[in-house]
Motif scaffolding. Sequence first.
Motif, PDB file in Angstrom:
ATOM      1  N   ALA A  64       0.834  -1.013  -0.043  1.00 23.88           N
ATOM      2  CA  ALA A  64       0.154  -0.203  -0.111  1.00 23.88           C
ATOM      3  C   ALA A  64       0.720   1.311   0.038  1.00 23.88           C
ATOM      4  O   ALA A  64       0.198   2.483   0.006  1.00 23.88           O
ATOM      5  CB  ALA A  64      -0.983   0.065   1.358  1.00 23.88           C
ATOM      6  N   ASP A  65       2.104   0.907  -0.136  1.00 26.71           N
ATOM      7  CA  ASP A  65       3.055   2.414  -0.111  1.00 26.71           C
ATOM      8  C   ASP A  65       3.656   2.441  -1.490  1.00 26.71           C
ATOM      9  O   ASP A  65       4.213   1.803  -2.132  1.00 26.71           O
ATOM     10  CB  ASP A  65       4.273   1.750   0.679  1.00 26.71           C
ATOM     11  CG  ASP A  65       5.438   2.930   0.902  1.00 26.71           C
ATOM     12  OD1 ASP A  65       5.465   4.007  -0.080  1.00 26.71           O
ATOM     13  OD2 ASP A  65       6.140   3.064   2.200  1.00 26.71           O
ATOM     14  N   ALA A  66       3.125   3.727  -2.004  1.00 25.26           N
ATOM     15  CA  ALA A  66       3.637   3.873  -3.581  1.00 25.26           C
ATOM     16  C   ALA A  66       5.028   4.045  -3.808  1.00 25.26           C
ATOM     17  O   ALA A  66       5.584   3.487  -4.691  1.00 25.26           O
ATOM     18  CB  ALA A  66       2.814   5.114  -3.980  1.00 25.26           C
ATOM     19  N   ALA A  67       5.736   4.455  -2.713  1.00 24.69           N
ATOM     20  CA  ALA A  67       7.259   4.731  -2.868  1.00 24.69           C
ATOM     21  C   ALA A  67       7.778   3.462  -2.869  1.00 24.69           C
ATOM     22  O   ALA A  67       8.903   3.152  -3.818  1.00 24.69           O
ATOM     23  CB  ALA A  67       7.592   5.421  -1.710  1.00 24.69           C
ATOM     24  N   ASN A  88      -3.797  10.666  -9.405  1.00 30.08           N
ATOM     25  CA  ASN A  88      -2.961   9.550  -8.702  1.00 30.08           C
ATOM     26  C   ASN A  88      -1.440   9.878  -9.343  1.00 30.08           C
ATOM     27  O   ASN A  88      -0.503   9.627  -8.249  1.00 30.08           O
ATOM     28  CB  ASN A  88      -3.269   8.320  -9.333  1.00 30.08           C
ATOM     29  CG  ASN A  88      -4.417   7.800  -8.161  1.00 30.08           C
ATOM     30  OD1 ASN A  88      -4.325   7.953  -6.938  1.00 30.08           O
ATOM     31  ND2 ASN A  88      -5.505   7.292  -8.910  1.00 30.08           N
ATOM     32  N   LEU A  89      -1.363   9.883 -10.519  1.00 33.31           N
ATOM     33  CA  LEU A  89      -0.012  10.195 -11.189  1.00 33.31           C
ATOM     34  C   LEU A  89       0.787  11.343 -10.685  1.00 33.31           C
ATOM     35  O   LEU A  89       2.108  11.244 -10.508  1.00 33.31           O
ATOM     36  CB  LEU A  89      -0.033  10.056 -12.622  1.00 33.31           C
ATOM     37  CG  LEU A  89       1.381   9.943 -13.591  1.00 33.31           C
ATOM     38  CD1 LEU A  89       2.027   8.391 -12.800  1.00 33.31           C
ATOM     39  CD2 LEU A  89       0.955   9.789 -14.987  1.00 33.31           C
ATOM     40  N   THR A  90       0.100  12.356 -10.411  1.00 26.68           N
ATOM     41  CA  THR A  90       0.555  13.633  -9.870  1.00 26.68           C
ATOM     42  C   THR A  90       1.396  13.152  -8.562  1.00 26.68           C
ATOM     43  O   THR A  90       2.591  13.797  -8.327  1.00 26.68           O
ATOM     44  CB  THR A  90      -0.406  14.658  -9.727  1.00 26.68           C
ATOM     45  OG1 THR A  90      -0.935  14.848 -11.045  1.00 26.68           O
ATOM     46  CG2 THR A  90       0.231  15.982  -8.929  1.00 26.68           C
ATOM     47  N   THR A  91       0.846  12.373  -7.802  1.00 29.65           N
ATOM     48  CA  THR A  91       1.502  11.795  -6.607  1.00 29.65           C
ATOM     49  C   THR A  91       2.611  10.979  -6.768  1.00 29.65           C
ATOM     50  O   THR A  91       3.408  10.777  -6.187  1.00 29.65           O
ATOM     51  CB  THR A  91       0.612  11.142  -5.620  1.00 29.65           C
ATOM     52  OG1 THR A  91      -0.599  12.107  -5.218  1.00 29.65           O
ATOM     53  CG2 THR A  91       1.019  10.683  -4.349  1.00 29.65           C
ATOM     54  N   TRP A  92       2.361   9.923  -7.951  1.00 26.31           N
ATOM     55  CA  TRP A  92       3.473   8.989  -7.893  1.00 26.31           C
ATOM     56  C   TRP A  92       4.484   9.219  -8.801  1.00 26.31           C
ATOM     57  O   TRP A  92       5.674   8.741  -8.744  1.00 26.31           O
ATOM     58  CB  TRP A  92       2.766   7.582  -8.634  1.00 26.31           C
ATOM     59  CG  TRP A  92       1.630   7.090  -8.091  1.00 26.31           C
ATOM     60  CD1 TRP A  92       1.399   7.153  -6.756  1.00 26.31           C
ATOM     61  CD2 TRP A  92       0.485   6.458  -8.254  1.00 26.31           C
ATOM     62  NE1 TRP A  92       0.018   6.196  -6.303  1.00 26.31           N
ATOM     63  CE2 TRP A  92      -0.357   5.928  -7.672  1.00 26.31           C
ATOM     64  CE3 TRP A  92       0.151   6.292  -9.915  1.00 26.31           C
ATOM     65  CZ2 TRP A  92      -1.488   5.437  -7.750  1.00 26.31           C
ATOM     66  CZ3 TRP A  92      -0.976   5.843 -10.126  1.00 26.31           C
ATOM     67  CH2 TRP A  92      -1.875   5.107  -9.220  1.00 26.31           C
ATOM     68  N   ALA A  93       4.328  10.032  -9.627  1.00 29.40           N
ATOM     69  CA  ALA A  93       5.433  10.494 -10.591  1.00 29.40           C
ATOM     70  C   ALA A  93       6.789  10.806  -9.741  1.00 29.40           C
ATOM     71  O   ALA A  93       7.844  10.353 -10.432  1.00 29.40           O
ATOM     72  CB  ALA A  93       5.290  11.824 -11.536  1.00 29.40           C
ATOM     73  N   PRO A  94       7.036  11.816  -8.714  1.00 34.66           N
ATOM     74  CA  PRO A  94       8.115  11.895  -8.179  1.00 34.66           C
ATOM     75  C   PRO A  94       8.847  10.850  -7.646  1.00 34.66           C
ATOM     76  O   PRO A  94      10.120  10.894  -7.165  1.00 34.66           O
ATOM     77  CB  PRO A  94       7.922  13.058  -6.998  1.00 34.66           C
ATOM     78  CG  PRO A  94       6.468  13.670  -7.708  1.00 34.66           C
ATOM     79  CD  PRO A  94       5.604  12.453  -8.063  1.00 34.66           C
ATOM     80  N   VAL A 120      -2.172  12.222 -20.979  1.00 34.60           N
ATOM     81  CA  VAL A 120      -2.288  12.707 -19.357  1.00 34.60           C
ATOM     82  C   VAL A 120      -1.104  12.265 -18.879  1.00 34.60           C
ATOM     83  O   VAL A 120      -0.300  13.071 -17.972  1.00 34.60           O
ATOM     84  CB  VAL A 120      -3.411  11.905 -18.759  1.00 34.60           C
ATOM     85  CG1 VAL A 120      -3.275  12.193 -17.318  1.00 34.60           C
ATOM     86  CG2 VAL A 120      -4.755  12.335 -19.382  1.00 34.60           C
ATOM     87  N   ILE A 121      -0.277  11.165 -19.268  1.00 35.51           N
ATOM     88  CA  ILE A 121       0.872  10.552 -18.700  1.00 35.51           C
ATOM     89  C   ILE A 121       1.900  11.627 -19.216  1.00 35.51           C
ATOM     90  O   ILE A 121       2.820  12.038 -18.148  1.00 35.51           O
ATOM     91  CB  ILE A 121       1.401   9.201 -19.095  1.00 35.51           C
ATOM     92  CG1 ILE A 121       0.379   8.155 -18.576  1.00 35.51           C
ATOM     93  CG2 ILE A 121       2.682   8.884 -18.672  1.00 35.51           C
ATOM     94  CD1 ILE A 121       0.464   6.847 -19.054  1.00 35.51           C
ATOM     95  N   ALA A 122       2.103  12.088 -20.321  1.00 36.01           N
ATOM     96  CA  ALA A 122       3.105  12.997 -20.727  1.00 36.01           C
ATOM     97  C   ALA A 122       2.868  14.280 -20.073  1.00 36.01           C
ATOM     98  O   ALA A 122       3.920  15.025 -19.613  1.00 36.01           O
ATOM     99  CB  ALA A 122       2.905  13.022 -22.476  1.00 36.01           C
ATOM    100  N   ASP A 123       1.625  14.753 -20.001  1.00 39.93           N
ATOM    101  CA  ASP A 123       1.600  16.079 -19.423  1.00 39.93           C
ATOM    102  C   ASP A 123       2.065  15.865 -17.912  1.00 39.93           C
ATOM    103  O   ASP A 123       2.415  17.150 -17.349  1.00 39.93           O
ATOM    104  CB  ASP A 123      -0.131  16.501 -19.457  1.00 39.93           C
ATOM    105  CG  ASP A 123      -0.256  17.610 -19.001  1.00 39.93           C
ATOM    106  OD1 ASP A 123       0.497  18.729 -19.158  1.00 39.93           O
ATOM    107  OD2 ASP A 123      -1.678  18.042 -18.569  1.00 39.93           O
ATOM    108  N   VAL A 124       1.501  15.060 -17.282  1.00 40.86           N
ATOM    109  CA  VAL A 124       1.940  15.030 -15.811  1.00 40.86           C
ATOM    110  C   VAL A 124       3.304  14.781 -15.603  1.00 40.86           C
ATOM    111  O   VAL A 124       3.942  15.403 -14.759  1.00 40.86           O
ATOM    112  CB  VAL A 124       1.208  13.899 -15.003  1.00 40.86           C
ATOM    113  CG1 VAL A 124       1.655  13.615 -13.632  1.00 40.86           C
ATOM    114  CG2 VAL A 124      -0.382  14.353 -15.129  1.00 40.86           C
ATOM    115  N   THR A 125       3.790  13.798 -16.223  1.00 34.71           N
ATOM    116  CA  THR A 125       5.409  13.405 -15.848  1.00 34.71           C
ATOM    117  C   THR A 125       6.564  14.003 -16.902  1.00 34.71           C
ATOM    118  O   THR A 125       7.651  14.258 -16.600  1.00 34.71           O
ATOM    119  CB  THR A 125       5.764  12.024 -16.316  1.00 34.71           C
ATOM    120  OG1 THR A 125       5.276  11.636 -17.690  1.00 34.71           O
ATOM    121  CG2 THR A 125       4.581  11.057 -15.299  1.00 34.71           C
TER     122      THR A 125
END
Length: 334
Positions: A64-67, A88-94, A120-125
């Motif tokens: 349950a830990d994304a990192a 979600n990806l905004t949180t995961w990308a970093p 969306v993936i390209a825009d966020v990451t």
Amino acid sequence: MPTRVAVYGAGSWGTAFSMILADAGCEVSLWGRRPELIDAINSTRSNPDYLPGVTLPSGITATADAAQAAKGADVAVLTVTAQTLRPNLTTWAPLLAQDTVLVSLMKGVELSTASLMSEVIADVTGAGPERIAVVSGPNLAGEIIRRQPAASVVACADMNVAERLQAACHTPYFRPYTTTDVIGCELGGAVKNVIALAVGIADGHGLGSNTQAALITRGLAETTRLAQAMGANAQTLAGLAGMGDLVATCSSPLSRNHTFGANLGRGLTVAETTAVTKQTAEGVTSCRSVLDLARRHNVDMPLTETVVGIVHGGTSPQDAIKELMSRSAKPELH
């Protein structure tokens, strides 16, 4: 060293694809948002909420830990619902490395922007096209989890990356092909959900095989028109990511969108159908985004427009059928 893959989304398809990856020799970290489900997956080697009774390979570890899921990942597979990808990806990308390949299993179009999931993936990451891939095809999770033979398409602008991903998910029961036509694969996967709603509505309304065949065929025609207008290859829509996925989703009782549409055809309201549906039917939301794309590209998509009218405009199936059948006659290929 085995390929390390982070799979974000522990629903039916995320779990089934994790099994494919593990069976192909990958080391898989499966992320889910609910700790109780994660504990159950790790302790019982099964996903009791989505795919009960199936033993998962030892190569899958749930978290349950994304990192933790992202740590050391060569590939990140994204399989949340389409409308939740951006936050979600905004949180995961970093959490992901700069060279991690990002793979979309999602089959939808973002409501607020009419963006495809790769966009969306390209825009966020900020990732380039060589780091963004799509896997799409007739892949009903309930069959794949039983290791029944299936095929799919891995799409990436960089064929070398597509071939790497192909090797990472190639098993005796899952046969992936490759292409560089990302747009065609994504549109095939997104629009087939809308057409499956139409077929489900017709089935629920008591209509037969002639109607189903007509809806599937004309649905493919309007999907192909939109795909070509957006720069895709028409042949992609005749393949696994187009016709293949369309047939499976429109015909199988395992299809969420077909089931949702069938309930509407039987007379249930959208609210009533949503209440009895445990999993997301992507076409219910994405039909509006697909219609938005069609209008932006000046493409005629009457079946999509009809589904939007039934699902979001209050049009009855009876009136919708009459309207479709009374459209002006025209050549089949126009």
